[in-house]
Design an enzyme around this catalytic site. Structure first.
Site, PDB file in Angstrom:
ATOM      1  N   HIS A 149       1.454  -1.114   0.153  1.00 55.96           N
ATOM      2  CA  HIS A 149      -0.195   0.136  -0.306  1.00 55.96           C
ATOM      3  C   HIS A 149       0.660   1.155  -0.127  1.00 55.96           C
ATOM      4  O   HIS A 149       1.581   0.913   0.597  1.00 55.96           O
ATOM      5  CB  HIS A 149      -0.988   0.116   0.896  1.00 55.96           C
ATOM      6  CG  HIS A 149      -1.539   1.341   1.521  1.00 55.96           C
ATOM      7  ND1 HIS A 149      -1.674   2.185   2.841  1.00 55.96           N
ATOM      8  CD2 HIS A 149      -2.494   2.372   0.850  1.00 55.96           C
ATOM      9  CE1 HIS A 149      -2.234   3.533   2.575  1.00 55.96           C
ATOM     10  NE2 HIS A 149      -2.548   3.597   1.192  1.00 55.96           N
ATOM     11  N   SER A 150       0.460   1.975  -1.019  1.00 50.63           N
ATOM     12  CA  SER A 150       1.327   3.842  -0.773  1.00 50.63           C
ATOM     13  C   SER A 150       2.763   3.231  -0.671  1.00 50.63           C
ATOM     14  O   SER A 150       3.697   2.534  -1.758  1.00 50.63           O
ATOM     15  CB  SER A 150       0.892   4.270   0.537  1.00 50.63           C
ATOM     16  OG  SER A 150       0.880   5.708   0.068  1.00 50.63           O
ATOM     17  N   PHE A 151       3.313   3.652   0.508  1.00 50.58           N
ATOM     18  CA  PHE A 151       4.827   3.680   0.534  1.00 50.58           C
ATOM     19  C   PHE A 151       5.812   2.390  -0.010  1.00 50.58           C
ATOM     20  O   PHE A 151       6.142   1.896  -0.187  1.00 50.58           O
ATOM     21  CB  PHE A 151       5.444   3.895   1.268  1.00 50.58           C
ATOM     22  CG  PHE A 151       6.917   4.444   2.199  1.00 50.58           C
ATOM     23  CD1 PHE A 151       8.067   4.585   1.216  1.00 50.58           C
ATOM     24  CD2 PHE A 151       7.340   3.261   3.118  1.00 50.58           C
ATOM     25  CE1 PHE A 151       9.228   4.439   1.230  1.00 50.58           C
ATOM     26  CE2 PHE A 151       8.549   3.012   3.023  1.00 50.58           C
ATOM     27  CZ  PHE A 151       9.059   4.012   2.771  1.00 50.58           C
ATOM     28  N   SER A 173      -0.797   3.176  -4.900  1.00 48.16           N
ATOM     29  CA  SER A 173       0.720   3.461  -5.340  1.00 48.16           C
ATOM     30  C   SER A 173       1.184   2.973  -6.450  1.00 48.16           C
ATOM     31  O   SER A 173       0.387   2.812  -7.627  1.00 48.16           O
ATOM     32  CB  SER A 173       0.913   1.997  -3.946  1.00 48.16           C
ATOM     33  OG  SER A 173       2.853   2.166  -3.547  1.00 48.16           O
ATOM     34  N   HIS A 203      -7.286   7.062   0.031  1.00 49.50           N
ATOM     35  CA  HIS A 203      -6.188   6.617  -0.243  1.00 49.50           C
ATOM     36  C   HIS A 203      -6.336   5.431   1.243  1.00 49.50           C
ATOM     37  O   HIS A 203      -5.463   4.599   0.820  1.00 49.50           O
ATOM     38  CB  HIS A 203      -5.276   7.365   0.248  1.00 49.50           C
ATOM     39  CG  HIS A 203      -3.792   7.029  -0.061  1.00 49.50           C
ATOM     40  ND1 HIS A 203      -3.172   6.436  -1.156  1.00 49.50           N
ATOM     41  CD2 HIS A 203      -2.260   7.041   1.474  1.00 49.50           C
ATOM     42  CE1 HIS A 203      -1.963   6.763  -0.600  1.00 49.50           C
ATOM     43  NE2 HIS A 203      -2.076   6.577   0.404  1.00 49.50           N
TER      44      HIS A 203
END
Length: 308
Positions: free
Chosen positions: A101-103, A127, A281
């Protein structure tokens, strides 16, 4: 699918903490959380995923229950990438899938290009496999300077962690993370804080409080080259109200995301799948059912499961 165990994997600076679901004999999937989050961000999603996989959600160094890096040693993007390799070695995995997820997706994307033979499937939740330097070039040297100065300041002040009440901690967390609902915030703080006599203190290392410590921005040329190295099948799930840029100031500009998608389609062809879902997000935490069925189909689709 109940939580099987909490893991503590030895590394030279202490340990990497992780939590695991399912049978160790099943094909492994390593779950990578977002910047400043921890392994608990997957607590509501993993129980909805296929039972015939072994899911391990790790806390990156300086996050959750993992050890902080030794004093004087900085956190860099590649350090987090190398933590994946350390976890794989500790668990004796030669091939596995990644869910980021994301980073966590940005870290997993770089790992998948550096060690392409080790990654079977790569799932990206709001992401991208890399952070593009589209508007960052004028700032890159400033970021490097800020990262060094920030670390030196923290070392000089040696302030103890701030202790606040549980209610105040949650309020502050939700204010800084507007996309996380209250239930999700409580889950992340459950693993991200420690109870002390007068309240709660954050576990995370204050050195990672600036994104420039953690993200590597790459050129479009390097991104195109890296995508050609990928051997994994890739699923990118984009949230309709999610983020389009590491820098929220640039969020209105969709062009870099379109470039990323075009490059992935061109390089991976039928190995790439893109799905957009309603939500923000943190849709995987707030409304996990919106992404679970898509991930299930992808995991159980062509190519099947790969044993460790």
């Amino acid at each position: 699918m109940g939580l099987l165990s909490e893991l503590k994997l030895a590394v030279p600076w202490g340990h990497i903490a992780a939590k695991a679901w399912g049978s160790q004999q099943a094909p492994p999937i390593l779950c990578l959380h977002g910047w400043l989050d921890n392994a608990n961000s997957f607590d509501r999603l993993i129980p909805l995923l296929p039972k015939d996989f072994y899911y391990v959600a790790m806390d990156f160094g300086g996050h959750g229950l993992s050890s902080h890096y030794s004093p004087g040693l900085p956190y860099y993007h590649q350090n987090f990438v190398s933590e994946i390799r350390r976890v794989a070695a500790a668990l004796k995995w030669s091939r596995f899938s990644l869910l980021g997820h994301s980073f966590g997706g940005v870290v997993g994307g770089m790992f998948s290009c550096i060690f392409p033979e080790m990654v079977d499937k790569l799932i990206l939740l709001d992401s991208t496999p890399f952070a593009l330097d589209s508007k960052e070039i004028p700032n890159l040297l400033t970021y490097k300077r800020k990262a060094i100065e920030h670390t030196l300041q923290l070392e000089a002040t040696q302030k103890p962690s701030r202790v606040v009440s549980a209610a105040e901690m949650l309020q502050g967390f939700l204010k800084n993370n507007s996309h996380v609902g209250e239930e999700g915030g409580q889950l992340i703080l459950q693993r991200g804080t420690t109870q002390v006599a007068t309240g709660l203190a954050l576990n995370r290392d204050r050195r990672i409080a600036l994104p420039e410590h953690c993200f590597d921005f790459v050129s479009r040329e390097l991104f195109v080259h890296a995508m050609k190295q990928l051997q994994a099948r890739v699923l990118l799930i984009k949230s309709s109200q999610g983020f389009y840029d590491v820098r929220r100031d640039n969020d209105d500009d969709r062009e870099p995301m379109l470039f990323l998608l075009d490059t992935l389609k061109s390089a991976l062809k039928e190995r790439f799948q893109f799905v957009e879902v309603p939500g923000n997000h943190y849709v995987h935490l707030n409304q996990p059912q919106r992404v679970a069925s898509i991930i299930c189909s992808f995991l159980q689709g062509e190519g099947g499961a790969t044993q460790p």
